[in-house]
Motif scaffolding. Structure first.
Motif, PDB file in Angstrom:
ATOM      1  N   ASN A 198      41.869  31.207  42.171  1.00  0.00           N
ATOM      2  CA  ASN A 198      40.557  31.302  42.167  1.00  0.00           C
ATOM      3  C   ASN A 198      40.099  32.811  41.897  1.00  0.00           C
ATOM      4  O   ASN A 198      39.157  33.222  41.508  1.00  0.00           O
ATOM      5  N   ARG A 244      40.123  33.208  38.383  1.00  0.00           N
ATOM      6  CA  ARG A 244      38.894  32.623  37.642  1.00  0.00           C
ATOM      7  C   ARG A 244      37.452  33.495  38.038  1.00  0.00           C
ATOM      8  O   ARG A 244      36.753  33.686  37.151  1.00  0.00           O
ATOM      9  N   SER A 271      46.315  28.410  44.971  1.00  0.00           N
ATOM     10  CA  SER A 271      44.895  28.132  44.639  1.00  0.00           C
ATOM     11  C   SER A 271      44.171  29.308  44.722  1.00  0.00           C
ATOM     12  O   SER A 271      43.236  29.690  43.851  1.00  0.00           O
TER      13      SER A 271
END
Length: 349
Positions: A100, A103, A96
């Motif tokens: 992130n 992103r 994750s």
């Protein structure tokens, strides 16, 4: 020398961010607040990216082992195996963090060699999702299938502690890598599944028996992402000439590990290690493997490295040392990134 760009075989920045519970933002990655890796240091050092490891540290880590590894000989106790239910939580947390970062525009997660080339051309950090130790993989491979779809493209069946898939090498000096049993039957199945999916198998923490099990069962090039030459540093983590020759015959490669304990002839965790020691290992690996089968596998954010480098901002010093050693521009390009692209083309196709 900030060029050619360096694509690197191993880093542990995801573990650092996970353990420190730091946002991937400016304090942890996107400014200059990182330990050995962050975006500002990457721009200074000409660091294009590499393999971002998902690693499960377990209850007891080796982070306090510096004093023991300054001794003339040592054999460090390893943490116990981590159960799947605990391991998968940590693995997903680190995955994750990686997504992130993507992103937020800090890097691109790359699933093929063209993705890496595109990221390098665009000035984006290229990240390949790697798993160091497969405790988070269940024996039915459901997790492996899901992680592959998410972007997993490289996997080491073990770190150093044993798993249901096989046995790793301890942190032992002096020692050969012949330290016990190799892959289990589940481990052989894991190698076959990785071959089928197009996931690279990393040999860097497997013991010698496990290495030969992979060599027997894998149809892909043999790759050690962050390992060094055993004849120059008699650490269990390093590769013998026989192993190097098998890697050469398979069209695989080795990434030079910057960790000083695996570079030095005395096995000491001493950062006062001259950069020429790194070049000695590169010379040896090139002599055994050929110019097309050697790259870099720093272990940044997971290891003590020579003081002349310290962080990815110090990578220009390594390029300069290569040139001073007499490496021409073509060889330096191969070592910095071209050889990784070559072996990934062979592995992922």
């Amino acid at each position: 020398m900030r060029e050619p760009l360096i694509f690197d075989g191993h880093n542990d920045v995801l573990l650092r961010l996970h353990q420190q519970d730091i946002s991937p933002g400016k304090d942890g990655f996107q400014g200059s607040g990182g330990k050995q890796i962050d975006l500002d240091k990457a721009r200074t050092g000409g660091f294009a990216g590499g393999f971002f490891a998902i690693y499960i540290p377990g209850e007891a880590a080796l982070s306090d082992s510096h004093d023991e590894m300054m001794a003339k000989n040592y054999d460090l106790p390893l943490p116990p195996q981590v159960e799947w239910g605990d391991a998968i939580k940590v693995a997903l947390s680190q995955a994750s963090i990686l997504f992130n970062l993507e992103r937020e525009g800090a890097l691109n997660v790359c699933r093929c060699t063209q993705d890496i080339k595109n990221a390098m051309a665009e000035g984006k950090m290229a990240a390949v999702m790697h798993m160091e130790g497969a405790e988070a993989i269940d024996p039915d491979f459901h997790t492996l299938e899901v992680l592959y779809q998410a972007g997993l493209r490289s996997l080491g069946p073990v770190w150093s502690r044993p798993t249901i898939f096989g046995h790793g090498v301890p942190f032992r000096f002096p020692s050969t890598p012949d330290t016990g049993e190799g892959l289990t039957s589940d481990g052989i199945r894991l190698i076959n599944k990785c071959n089928d999916l197009g996931i690279m198998v990393d040999l860097s923490h497997l013991n010698e028996a496990g290495f030969w099990d992979v060599a027997k069962h894998s149809t892909k090039p043999l790759v050690a992402t962050h390992s060094n030459a055993h004849p120059l540093s008699m650490h269990s983590r390093n590769l013998t000439d026989r192993q190097l020759h098998a890697i050469r015959e398979s069209e695989g490669m080795v990434g030079l590990n910057f960790a000083v304990a695996f570079l030095r002839s005395d096995g000491r965790m001493d950062e006062d290690t001259p950069i020429t020691t790194m070049l000695d290992h590169l010379d040896y690996l090139i002599a055994q493997l050929g110019e097309e089968r050697v790259g870099l596998g720093s272990d940044f954010d997971g290891a003590a490295v020579p003081n002349e480098i310290k962080t990815i901002a110090g990578l220009p010093n390594l390029r300069t040392a290569m040139a001073d050693r007499g490496y021409d521009a073509a060889l330096i390009r191969k070592l910095c990134h071209e050889n990784w692209l070559r072996v990934l083309d062979l592995t992922w196709m």
